[in-house]
Design a protein around this motif. Structure first.
Motif, PDB file in Angstrom:
ATOM      1  N   ALA A  48       9.959   7.681  -2.752  1.00  0.00           N
ATOM      2  CA  ALA A  48      11.255   8.120  -3.277  1.00  0.00           C
ATOM      3  C   ALA A  48      11.363   9.643  -3.234  1.00  0.00           C
ATOM      4  O   ALA A  48      12.406  10.183  -2.863  1.00  0.00           O
ATOM      5  CB  ALA A  48      11.442   7.617  -4.712  1.00  0.00           C
ATOM      6  N   ARG A  49      10.268  10.336  -3.609  1.00  0.00           N
ATOM      7  CA  ARG A  49      10.297  11.805  -3.545  1.00  0.00           C
ATOM      8  C   ARG A  49      10.451  12.282  -2.112  1.00  0.00           C
ATOM      9  O   ARG A  49      11.170  13.234  -1.833  1.00  0.00           O
ATOM     10  CB  ARG A  49       9.024  12.382  -4.155  1.00  0.00           C
TER      11      ARG A  49
ATOM     12  N   GLY B 201       0.807  -1.212   0.000  1.00  0.00           N
ATOM     13  CA  GLY B 201       0.000   0.000   0.000  1.00  0.00           C
ATOM     14  C   GLY B 201       0.842   1.265   0.000  1.00  0.00           C
ATOM     15  O   GLY B 201       0.353   2.336   0.274  1.00  0.00           O
ATOM     16  N   VAL B 202       2.124   1.153  -0.317  1.00  0.00           N
ATOM     17  CA  VAL B 202       3.026   2.299  -0.314  1.00  0.00           C
ATOM     18  C   VAL B 202       3.311   2.696  -1.755  1.00  0.00           C
ATOM     19  O   VAL B 202       3.673   1.861  -2.580  1.00  0.00           O
ATOM     20  CB  VAL B 202       4.347   1.948   0.410  1.00  0.00           C
ATOM     21  N   ASP B 203       3.115   3.948  -2.061  1.00  0.00           N
ATOM     22  CA  ASP B 203       3.441   4.465  -3.380  1.00  0.00           C
ATOM     23  C   ASP B 203       4.946   4.661  -3.434  1.00  0.00           C
ATOM     24  O   ASP B 203       5.511   5.506  -2.740  1.00  0.00           O
ATOM     25  CB  ASP B 203       2.706   5.779  -3.610  1.00  0.00           C
ATOM     26  N   LYS B 204       5.598   3.877  -4.283  1.00  0.00           N
ATOM     27  CA  LYS B 204       7.061   3.904  -4.322  1.00  0.00           C
ATOM     28  C   LYS B 204       7.590   5.239  -4.837  1.00  0.00           C
ATOM     29  O   LYS B 204       8.602   5.731  -4.357  1.00  0.00           O
ATOM     30  CB  LYS B 204       7.583   2.752  -5.177  1.00  0.00           C
ATOM     31  N   ASP B 205       6.903   5.838  -5.810  1.00  0.00           N
ATOM     32  CA  ASP B 205       7.335   7.145  -6.307  1.00  0.00           C
ATOM     33  C   ASP B 205       7.223   8.203  -5.220  1.00  0.00           C
ATOM     34  O   ASP B 205       8.119   9.028  -5.042  1.00  0.00           O
ATOM     35  CB  ASP B 205       6.494   7.574  -7.519  1.00  0.00           C
ATOM     36  N   LEU B 206       6.113   8.170  -4.497  1.00  0.00           N
ATOM     37  CA  LEU B 206       5.920   9.127  -3.405  1.00  0.00           C
ATOM     38  C   LEU B 206       6.983   8.929  -2.337  1.00  0.00           C
ATOM     39  O   LEU B 206       7.551   9.890  -1.826  1.00  0.00           O
ATOM     40  CB  LEU B 206       4.527   8.970  -2.805  1.00  0.00           C
TER      41      LEU B 206
END
Length: 174
Positions: A85-86, A78-83
Motif C-alpha cells: 500500500a505504501r 508472501g506480500v506485505d500488504k502495508d508495504l
C-alpha cells in the motif's frame, strides 16, 4: 551438586523435544510445539518422550511459524500488504509530481510563447510604420536600418508571429 545436574538434564531434554507429523499436503513438519488440533492422531509420527498419551494441540487460529512455512505458496502470497500500500501510494505521489511538473513546464512555455508573440507584433507594427529605425551593430555603433535589413526583420517578426501567436504546437521554444 548431583541433584542440580540431574534436574538440569531433565529440563534440557524437554527443551529438545521434537514433534513430527504429516500435514494436509503430505509434507513432514518438524516442530518443538505440538501439531494443531485438526491434525489427526494417526498422522503424528513422533512425540516428545513425556507426551505419549496426550496431545496438547495449539489452537487452529494461531499457526506456528513452522506451519506457516510449510503452507503452499498459493495459500500465502508472501506480500506485505502495508508495504504494498505504501509503495502504491508513493508511485501515485510520484506520478502526481511528474504531472504537476509537466503542467508547470507547459505553463512556462505558454507564457514564453505569449511574450514572444507580443514582442513580435510590436516589432512588426514598428517596422511597418516606415519611420527610420535605429539599431546598434556588433561594434556598439548606432546605425539606421536600410530597406533590406528592415525587410529581413519584418520577415523574422512574421515568422515569430506565425509560430508563437497561433495555437500551441509541438515546436520547441526559441
Amino acid at each position: 551438586m548431583l541433584v542440580l545436574l540431574c534436574a538440569s538434564s531433565v529440563f534440557s531434554a524437554s527443551a529438545h523435544a521434537q514433534w513430527q507429523w504429516v500435514d494436509e499436503q503430505g509434507r513432514k513438519v518438524f516442530s518443538d510445539r505440538p501439531p494443531p488440533s485438526q491434525v489427526p492422531v494417526e498422522r503424528i509420527q513422533k512425540r516428545p518422550a513425556g507426551a505419549h498419551g496426550k496431545t496438547t494441540a495449539l489452537p487452529a487460529t494461531h499457526p506456528t511459524p513452522e506451519l506457516a512455512s510449510s503452507q503452499p505458496a498459493g495459500r500465502s502470497s508472501g506480500v506485505d500488504k502495508d508495504l504494498q500500500a505504501r509503495k502504491t501510494a508513493e508511485q501515485a505521489e510520484q506520478a502526481q509530481r511528474e504531472k504537476a511538473k509537466e503542467q508547470e513546464q507547459e505553463r512556462k512555455l505558454a507564457r514564453t510563447r505569449q511574450d514572444n508573440c507580443a514582442r513580435a507584433q510590436a516589432a512588426q507594427t514598428a517596422l511597418n510604420d516606415g519611420r527610420l529605425m535605429a539599431h546598434t551593430n556588433t561594434e556598439g555603433e548606432r546605425g539606421f536600418m536600410d530597406d533590406a535589413t528592415r525587410e529581413a526583420e519584418r520577415q523574422r517578426a512574421q515568422a515569430t508571429i506565425a509560430s508563437d501567436c497561433g495555437p500551441a504546437s509541438a515546436t520547441t521554444p526559441r
